[in-house]
Design an enzyme around this catalytic site. Structure first.
Site, PDB file in Angstrom:
ATOM      1  N   TYR A   1      25.152  45.860  94.845  1.00  0.00           N
ATOM      2  CA  TYR A   1      24.215  45.630  93.967  1.00  0.00           C
ATOM      3  C   TYR A   1      23.189  46.517  93.769  1.00  0.00           C
ATOM      4  O   TYR A   1      22.845  46.988  95.074  1.00  0.00           O
ATOM      5  CB  TYR A   1      23.729  43.952  94.322  1.00  0.00           C
ATOM      6  CG  TYR A   1      22.394  43.646  93.603  1.00  0.00           C
ATOM      7  CD1 TYR A   1      22.480  43.026  92.578  1.00  0.00           C
ATOM      8  CD2 TYR A   1      21.144  44.099  94.012  1.00  0.00           C
ATOM      9  CE1 TYR A   1      21.154  42.613  91.912  1.00  0.00           C
ATOM     10  CE2 TYR A   1      19.964  43.922  93.478  1.00  0.00           C
ATOM     11  CZ  TYR A   1      20.007  42.915  92.244  1.00  0.00           C
ATOM     12  OH  TYR A   1      18.938  42.666  91.646  1.00  0.00           O
TER      13      TYR A   1
ATOM     14  N   GLU B   1      19.072  45.639  86.329  1.00  0.00           N
ATOM     15  CA  GLU B   1      19.960  45.063  87.396  1.00  0.00           C
ATOM     16  C   GLU B   1      21.398  45.349  87.152  1.00  0.00           C
ATOM     17  O   GLU B   1      21.903  45.182  86.109  1.00  0.00           O
ATOM     18  CB  GLU B   1      19.593  43.377  87.450  1.00  0.00           C
ATOM     19  CG  GLU B   1      20.298  42.838  88.639  1.00  0.00           C
ATOM     20  CD  GLU B   1      19.936  41.268  88.543  1.00  0.00           C
ATOM     21  OE1 GLU B   1      19.394  41.006  89.557  1.00  0.00           O
ATOM     22  OE2 GLU B   1      20.190  40.744  87.552  1.00  0.00           O
TER      23      GLU B   1
END
Length: 386
Positions: free
Chosen positions: A108, A196
Site C-alpha cells: 500500500y 491511494e
C-alpha cells in the site's frame, strides 16, 4: 472531485507511474475488443466511485475473450452494492479491462495532506489489499510515513526509505523508488487532494505497478486543469448536488429530516450540531455563500425541497457581508414564489438583524422567526415532532 480508477491510471501513466495495460469499455462488445488486444486472460473491473468493489462482485477474472464479454455484459447496468455505496448501491456504466498480473506481493502507498503539520505525507504499508483505516486501527506500527517539505518535494532518499521499509530489494527496490517519485510528481502536477494505490503490487519478475488507483482532485484548482474537468462523472454524484453546482451553491445530502440553509461552512457545521442536540437530524445543508439574494434563496429552497426526506427547513444566516434586512426581503420574495409545504424557521443575526426581524414579523407569510441558534433548532425540531 472524485474520478474513476481508469481515469486515475491515465493520469499516472502520463507521469511515468507503472500501471497494468488496459482500457475502459462501455459495452460488452468493446470489452471483447480490449480482451482480444490483451490476449484473452483479463480482469473485468466495474467503474464506480466507491471502494470494496471486489467483495461486491465488481471485480472478476476472465479466462478468455468470450468470458470477458460475458462478465462485462453482467456488470454493465448492474447495481453494485459495497460497504461504501450504502444499501442503495450504484449503477455500473462502464468497466475497466486489464491484463492479469503474476503477483508476488501486495503493498500500500498513499499521499495525503496532513493538516496538523501543513505538509503532504507519503504513507506506505506492507498490508496491501486491506483498508488502510483497518491497518491504522489494528496495527498502526505497520504504516510508514515520510513528511514532504513543499519547497524540496519528495527526495530520493525518502523514497528509498519507504521502499526499504516495504522490504523491496534489488530491481524491486529501484522500481519502487522510481514508482514513488513518479507518483509524487503526478500528485503535485494535477493538484490532487488524495492519491491511494491499494494494492501496489510487486510481480514475480520484479516490476512494481499500481494494480488499483484512487485519485481525488482539488475542486478549487480545476480552473488550472480544464482537461481534467472532463473527468467529472455526473452519474456518480447526488443529483441535487449537481443541480446546486449549476447555481454555484454548495449542497451536501445527509440522512435526516431538517433541511438547512446557511452561509458559511463553519456555520453549517454548528447548525447541524445544534439540530442533533435538539433531538433531530439534518437532512442536508445548503451553503448560499456571501450573497443570499432572493434568486439564491429561491434556488436554494427548490434544491432543499427536492429531498423528499425534508420535513422542515431551518434558515440560519449570519449577516456579515450581506445585510440581514436584504436577506429577509429575499426570503419573503422566494417563499412567495416557491410552493413550500413544510414548516420554515428563520434565524438571522448580524448587520441589521433587528430590521430583518421586523420585516419577517410584519409579512403575511407563514414561517417562524427565531432569535438564537438554539432557539431556531428547538423550534424547527418542534414543528416536526408536534
Amino acid at each position: 472531485m472524485k474520478i474513476h480508477e481508469y481515469q486515475a491510471k491515465e493520469i499516472l501513466k502520463r507521469f511515468g507511474v507503472a500501471v497494468p495495460q488496459g482500457k475502459v469499455a462501455f459495452t460488452p462488445g468493446e470489452a471483447r475488443e480490449v480482451a482480444e488486444e490483451l490476449h484473452g486472460k483479463v480482469v473485468v473491473k466495474a467503474q464506480i466511485h466507491a471502494g470494496g468493489r471486489g467483495k461486491g462482485g465488481g471485480v472478476k477474472l476472465a479466462g478468455s475473450v468470450a468470458e470477458a464479454e460475458k462478465l462485462a455484459a453482467e456488470m454493465i447496468g448492474m447495481t453494485l452494492v459495497t460497504h461504501q455505496t450504502g444499501s442503495e448501491g450504484k449503477q455500473v456504466h462502464k468497466v475497466l479491462i486489464e491484463e492479469t498480473m503474476d503477483i508476488a506481493r501486495e503493498l500500500y502507498v498513499g499521499v495525503v495532506l496532513d493538516r496538523a503539520k501543513s505538509q503532504l505525507v507519503f504513507m506506505a504499508s506492507t498490508e496491501g489489499g486491506v483498508e488502510i483505516e483497518k491497518v491504522a486501527a489494528e496495527t498502526p506500527e505497520k504504516i510508514l510515513k515520510e513528511y514532504i517539505d513543499p519547497a524540496a518535494g519528495l527526495l530520493p532518499f525518502q523514497a528509498g526509505k519507504l521502499a526499504f521499509g516495504l522490504g523491496l530489494s534489488g530491481d524491486q527496490f529501484k522500481n519502487g523508488v522510481k514508482f514513488l517519485m513518479a507518483l509524487y510528481k503526478a500528485f503535485v502536477a494535477v493538484d490532487a487532494s488524495l492519491a491511494e494505490i491499494n494494492p501496489l503490487v510487486v510481480t514475480k519478475d520484479g516490476r512494481v505497478l499500481a494494480l488499483d488507483a484512487k485519485i481525488n482532485l482539488d475542486d478549487n484548482a480545476m480552473f488550472r486543469h480544464k482537461d481534467l474537468v472532463e473527468y467529472r462523472d455526473l452519474n456518480e454524484e447526488e443529483p441535487l448536488e449537481v443541480e446546486a453546482s449549476k447555481y454555484n451553491l454548495n449542497y451536501i445530502k445527509l440522512d435526516g429530516e431538517v433541511g438547512c440553509m446557511v452561509n458559511g461552512a463553519g456555520l453549517a457545521m454548528a447548525t447541524m450540531d445544534i439540530i442533533k442536540l435538539a433531538g433531530s437530524e439534518p437532512a442536508n445543508f445548503l451553503d448560499v455563500g456571501g450573497s443570499a439574494s432572493a434568486e439564491t434563496v429561491e434556488n436554494g429552497f427548490k434544491i432543499l425541497l427536492g429531498d423528499k426526506n425534508v420535513k422542515a427547513v431551518l434558515i440560519n444566516i449570519f449577516g456579515g457581508i450581506v445585510r440581514c434586512d436584504r436577506v429577509a426581503t429575499g426570503v419573503i420574495d422566494a417563499v412567495s414564489k416557491v410552493n413550500i409545504n413544510v414548516p420554515v424557521v428563520i434565524r438571522l443575526q448580524g448587520t441589521n438583524a433587528e430590521e430583518a426581524a421586523e420585516i419577517l414579523n410584519n409579512s403575511d407569510l407563514e414561517f417562524t422567526v427565531a432569535t438564537t441558534l438554539k432557539d431556531g433548532a428547538e423550534k424547527v425540531v418542534a414543528t416536526i415532532h408536534k
